[in-house]
Design an enzyme around this catalytic site. Structure first.
Site, PDB file in Angstrom:
ATOM      1  N   ASP A   1       0.573   3.803   6.048  1.00 35.01           N
ATOM      2  CA  ASP A   1       0.830   3.428   4.650  1.00 35.01           C
ATOM      3  C   ASP A   1       0.529   4.585   3.693  1.00 35.01           C
ATOM      4  O   ASP A   1       1.426   5.169   3.090  1.00 35.01           O
ATOM      5  CB  ASP A   1      -0.037   2.226   4.262  1.00 35.01           C
TER       6      ASP A   1
ATOM      7  N   GLU B   1       1.260  -1.243   8.380  1.00 34.65           N
ATOM      8  CA  GLU B   1       0.448  -0.110   8.848  1.00 34.65           C
ATOM      9  C   GLU B   1       0.334   0.047  10.368  1.00 34.65           C
ATOM     10  O   GLU B   1       0.723   1.053  10.948  1.00 34.65           O
ATOM     11  CB  GLU B   1      -0.962  -0.252   8.236  1.00 34.65           C
TER      12      GLU B   1
ATOM     13  N   GLY C   1      -8.100  20.868  19.070  1.00 33.07           N
ATOM     14  CA  GLY C   1      -7.743  22.269  18.915  1.00 33.07           C
ATOM     15  C   GLY C   1      -7.997  23.159  20.122  1.00 33.07           C
ATOM     16  O   GLY C   1      -7.819  24.376  20.046  1.00 33.07           O
ATOM     17  N   GLY C   2      -8.436  22.597  21.231  1.00 33.34           N
ATOM     18  CA  GLY C   2      -8.612  23.429  22.414  1.00 33.34           C
ATOM     19  C   GLY C   2     -10.053  23.835  22.676  1.00 33.34           C
ATOM     20  O   GLY C   2     -10.371  24.400  23.720  1.00 33.34           O
TER      21      GLY C   2
ATOM     22  N   GLN D   1       0.780  -1.241   0.000  1.00 36.55           N
ATOM     23  CA  GLN D   1       0.000   0.000   0.000  1.00 36.55           C
ATOM     24  C   GLN D   1       0.819   1.303   0.000  1.00 36.55           C
ATOM     25  O   GLN D   1       0.500   2.226  -0.744  1.00 36.55           O
ATOM     26  CB  GLN D   1      -0.933   0.015   1.232  1.00 36.55           C
TER      27      GLN D   1
HETATM   28  C1  LIG Z   1       5.899  -4.597   3.266  1.00 41.14           C
HETATM   29  C2  LIG Z   1       6.942  -5.612   3.666  1.00 41.14           C
HETATM   30  C3  LIG Z   1       6.822  -5.923   5.159  1.00 41.14           C
HETATM   31  C4  LIG Z   1       6.657  -6.884   2.842  1.00 41.14           C
HETATM   32  O1  LIG Z   1       7.664  -7.838   3.062  1.00 41.14           O
HETATM   33  P1  LIG Z   1       7.820  -9.085   2.063  1.00 41.14           P
HETATM   34  O2  LIG Z   1       6.480  -9.522   1.604  1.00 41.14           O
HETATM   35  O3  LIG Z   1       8.660 -10.093   2.742  1.00 41.14           O
HETATM   36  O4  LIG Z   1       8.506  -8.446   0.766  1.00 41.14           O
HETATM   37  P2  LIG Z   1      10.016  -7.928   0.564  1.00 41.14           P
HETATM   38  O5  LIG Z   1      10.004  -6.471   0.421  1.00 41.14           O
HETATM   39  O6  LIG Z   1      10.909  -8.497   1.627  1.00 41.14           O
HETATM   40  O7  LIG Z   1      10.370  -8.592  -0.834  1.00 41.14           O
HETATM   41  C5  LIG Z   1      10.329  -9.999  -0.997  1.00 41.14           C
HETATM   42  C6  LIG Z   1      11.364 -10.524  -1.958  1.00 41.14           C
HETATM   43  O8  LIG Z   1      10.843 -10.399  -3.279  1.00 41.14           O
HETATM   44  C7  LIG Z   1      11.866  -9.984  -4.123  1.00 41.14           C
HETATM   45  N1  LIG Z   1      11.337  -9.325  -5.310  1.00 41.14           N
HETATM   46  C8  LIG Z   1      10.373  -8.392  -5.380  1.00 41.14           C
HETATM   47  N2  LIG Z   1      10.151  -8.014  -6.655  1.00 41.14           N
HETATM   48  C9  LIG Z   1      11.023  -8.749  -7.408  1.00 41.14           C
HETATM   49  C10 LIG Z   1      11.276  -8.829  -8.802  1.00 41.14           C
HETATM   50  N3  LIG Z   1      10.599  -8.103  -9.683  1.00 41.14           N
HETATM   51  N4  LIG Z   1      12.225  -9.693  -9.212  1.00 41.14           N
HETATM   52  C11 LIG Z   1      12.899 -10.461  -8.339  1.00 41.14           C
HETATM   53  N5  LIG Z   1      12.707 -10.428  -7.022  1.00 41.14           N
HETATM   54  C12 LIG Z   1      11.771  -9.582  -6.568  1.00 41.14           C
HETATM   55  C13 LIG Z   1      12.659  -9.033  -3.256  1.00 41.14           C
HETATM   56  O9  LIG Z   1      13.928  -8.804  -3.783  1.00 41.14           O
HETATM   57  C14 LIG Z   1      12.699  -9.805  -1.946  1.00 41.14           C
HETATM   58  O10 LIG Z   1      13.710 -10.798  -2.010  1.00 41.14           O
HETATM   59  P3  LIG Z   1      14.834 -11.004  -0.851  1.00 41.14           P
HETATM   60  O11 LIG Z   1      14.058 -11.343   0.377  1.00 41.14           O
HETATM   61  O12 LIG Z   1      15.628 -12.127  -1.384  1.00 41.14           O
HETATM   62  O13 LIG Z   1      15.571  -9.749  -0.720  1.00 41.14           O
HETATM   63  C15 LIG Z   1       8.358  -5.108   3.368  1.00 41.14           C
HETATM   64  O14 LIG Z   1       8.501  -4.947   1.985  1.00 41.14           O
HETATM   65  C16 LIG Z   1       8.675  -3.779   4.063  1.00 41.14           C
HETATM   66  O15 LIG Z   1       8.971  -3.741   5.269  1.00 41.14           O
HETATM   67  N6  LIG Z   1       8.672  -2.673   3.289  1.00 41.14           N
HETATM   68  C17 LIG Z   1       9.004  -1.366   3.787  1.00 41.14           C
HETATM   69  C18 LIG Z   1       7.919  -0.790   4.655  1.00 41.14           C
HETATM   70  C19 LIG Z   1       6.584  -0.744   3.966  1.00 41.14           C
HETATM   71  O16 LIG Z   1       6.425  -0.201   2.905  1.00 41.14           O
HETATM   72  N7  LIG Z   1       5.592  -1.305   4.656  1.00 41.14           N
HETATM   73  C20 LIG Z   1       4.209  -1.106   4.346  1.00 41.14           C
HETATM   74  C21 LIG Z   1       3.739  -1.863   3.237  1.00 41.14           C
HETATM   75  S1  LIG Z   1       2.089  -1.366   2.932  1.00 41.14           S
END
Ligand SMILES: CC(C)(COP(=O)(O)OP(=O)(O)OC[C@H]1O[C@@H](n2cnc3c(N)ncnc32)[C@H](O)[C@@H]1OP(=O)(O)O)[C@@H](O)C(=O)NCCC(=O)NCCS
Length: 424
Positions: free
Chosen positions: A167, A138, A246-247, A16
């Site tokens: 988010d 979030e 706001g008070g 998001q």
């Molecule tokens: C949101 C979040 C918790 C999700 O975590 P997740 O589902 O595990 O996803 P990740 O961001 O770790 O990415 C997963 C993997 O997919 C891989 N990936 C994603 N797109 C890719 C693509 N096009 N090609 C190859 N690999 C890809 C990433 O490189 C990652 O691999 P790695 O673990 O080997 O480094 C995390 O991305 C995060 O903390 N983001 C920052 C904060 C944020 O935006 N949070 C709110 C989200 S609404």
């Protein structure tokens, strides 16, 4: 013409926070190229699915006006294509878990080497420090940013709010960082790194609560209901129920129909400037001059009594009748609108804040359009792309791949089933 026409965004975002940012930039006219893992795509495509086989509302409502390319950034050909995209784009936006981009081989140093003019914009859960490696969603941000500890009633647990301030709120912060960096690049010629940590975004939105934290040092927070109720303050900003920030004393009060309608309520503020009008409306004219009622400070220990009396009146009216009576008198009130009422609101439809969108897989759905209105950059909401819908188009038109070179990229498997043209 659109405000950001000509700006190319490499959209490496998912879920998001990042997608809300790039959606805004797309609405302002940027060409947003969403890079998605082949065959998988943004995880939200298949989360909270309501129409089997179709992209979910979670995805479609956050990814309007974008193009989608499937690209495996971990395969050699995929990396070469990604390098070309970095060369071509003005901004790279990402919200991967900390370190994910580096693990793909695209550190900030490497990205700058490829394109010194590029702006790299990231959402992370936390800024540099002890929590910088954490994955964050979030509600974690709401809790770490001071929103949960200051939301809810004094005698209840901390609460998260329905507004996605961690988010979508951070997406907004990031979008401002990006356009500011683009503006600076006009003069400096250089790109830069833009970071919007979710915790920091929520803290920014909780600014008035940190104001109150410091005011505690000089005495109780008199505008909080607990002051009038004689409940002592602790050492941190307390939960303030529905008090207004706001008070001026404010509460949520029942309206006609509250017994069966969970949203038959109004917000009601007894602003000092309109106190006499409030007294007339609720038929308590003597409160205008009565000792203990005439002055705002004297009313603070009687707010429960005063709001109970106002509620006796609001319960005889619908929330819209309360609005119709109070608005002409400048008494600040607001109906508690349900999501259903908002989606059916003709005024919001007329301004484009609520829109109908047609989608080839799911049919017509309702979405939230652009909430920011630019008089010289109109927004037309276009449905979200199907996974990889524009893969070939982007390889050809944006990156200039043709003939054998294009075939080589496609047959490498780096771009999914790129030959398949998405059905419209
Ligand atoms: C949101 C979040 C918790 C999700 O975590 P997740 O589902 O595990 O996803 P990740 O961001 O770790 O990415 C997963 C993997 O997919 C891989 N990936 C994603 N797109 C890719 C693509 N096009 N090609 C190859 N690999 C890809 C990433 O490189 C990652 O691999 P790695 O673990 O080997 O480094 C995390 O991305 C995060 O903390 N983001 C920052 C904060 C944020 O935006 N949070 C709110 C989200 S609404």
């Amino acid at each position: 013409m659109k405000a950001l026409e000509g700006v190319k965004i490499l959209d490496f975002t998912h879920v998001q926070s990042g997608p809300t940012c790039t959606q805004l930039l797309a609405w302002f006219g940027a060409d947003v190229i969403k890079v998605e893992q082949p065959g998988v795509g943004d995880a939200t495509r298949k989360q909270l699915v309501d129409v089997p086989g179709a992209d979910s509302l979670y995805f479609t409502m956050l990814n309007h006006n974008k193009r989608s390319i499937e690209l495996n950034a971990k395969n050699e050909t995929g990396k070469a294509v990604l390098t070309r995209l970095i060369e071509e784009c003005d901004v790279l936006v990402e919200n991967f878990a900390p370190g994910a981009l580096d693990r793909m081989g695209f550190s900030w140093d490497r990205i700058q080497e490829i394109n010194p003019r590029i702006i790299m914009a990231s959402v992370k859960g936390f800024g540099p420090g002890k929590y910088e490696d954490c994955k964050v969603y979030e509600n974690v941000a709401q809790c770490a940013g001071g929103a949960a500890s200051t939301t809810g009633f004094l005698d209840g647990p901390p609460l998260v709010t329905g507004a996605q301030i961690g988010d979508s709120g951070t997406g907004l912060h990031l979008a401002l960082g990006i356009v500011t960096a683009l503006f600076q690049r006009e003069k400096s010629g250089r790109g830069q790194k833009v970071l919007a940590p979710m915790q920091d975004g929520v803290i920014n939105l909780c600014r008035v609560k940190l104001r109150d934290q410091q005011r505690l040092a000089t005495g109780p927070l008199k505008e909080y209901s607990q002051f009038g109720e004689g409940i002592p303050f602790g050492d941190a900003t307390p939960r303030a129920g529905n008090d207004s920030g706001g008070g001026q004393p404010g509460r949520i009060l029942k309206c006609k129909g509250w017994e069966t309608d969970p949203n038959a309520y109004t917000y009601f503020i007894i602003q000092a400037a309109v106190w006499e009008k409030v007294c007339d409306v609720i038929d308590e004219p003597e409160w205008k001059t009565a000792p203990g009622f005439a002055k705002p400070a004297d009313r603070l220990d009687k707010l429960n009594q005063i709001f109970s009396r106002i509620e006796e009146w609001t319960m005889t009216k619908t929330k819209f009748e309360v609005m119709d009576t109070c608005n002409p008198l400048d008494i600040p009130v607001g109906p508690i609108l349900s999501t259903k009422e908002i989606m059916e609101d003709e005024g919001l439809r007329a301004t484009g804040t609520i829109v109908d969108v047609d989608h080839p897989e799911r049919g017509r759905y309702v979405s939230v359009g652009c909430p920011i209105k630019l008089s010289d950059s109109p927004v037309e909401v276009v449905r979200s792309p199907l996974l990889g819908e524009h893969t070939v188009e982007i390889l050809q038109q944006v990156l200039g791949y043709e003939g054998d070179e294009l075939e080589k990229v496609i047959s490498s498997g780096a771009v999914g089933e790129a030959r398949k043209v998405a059905a419209e």
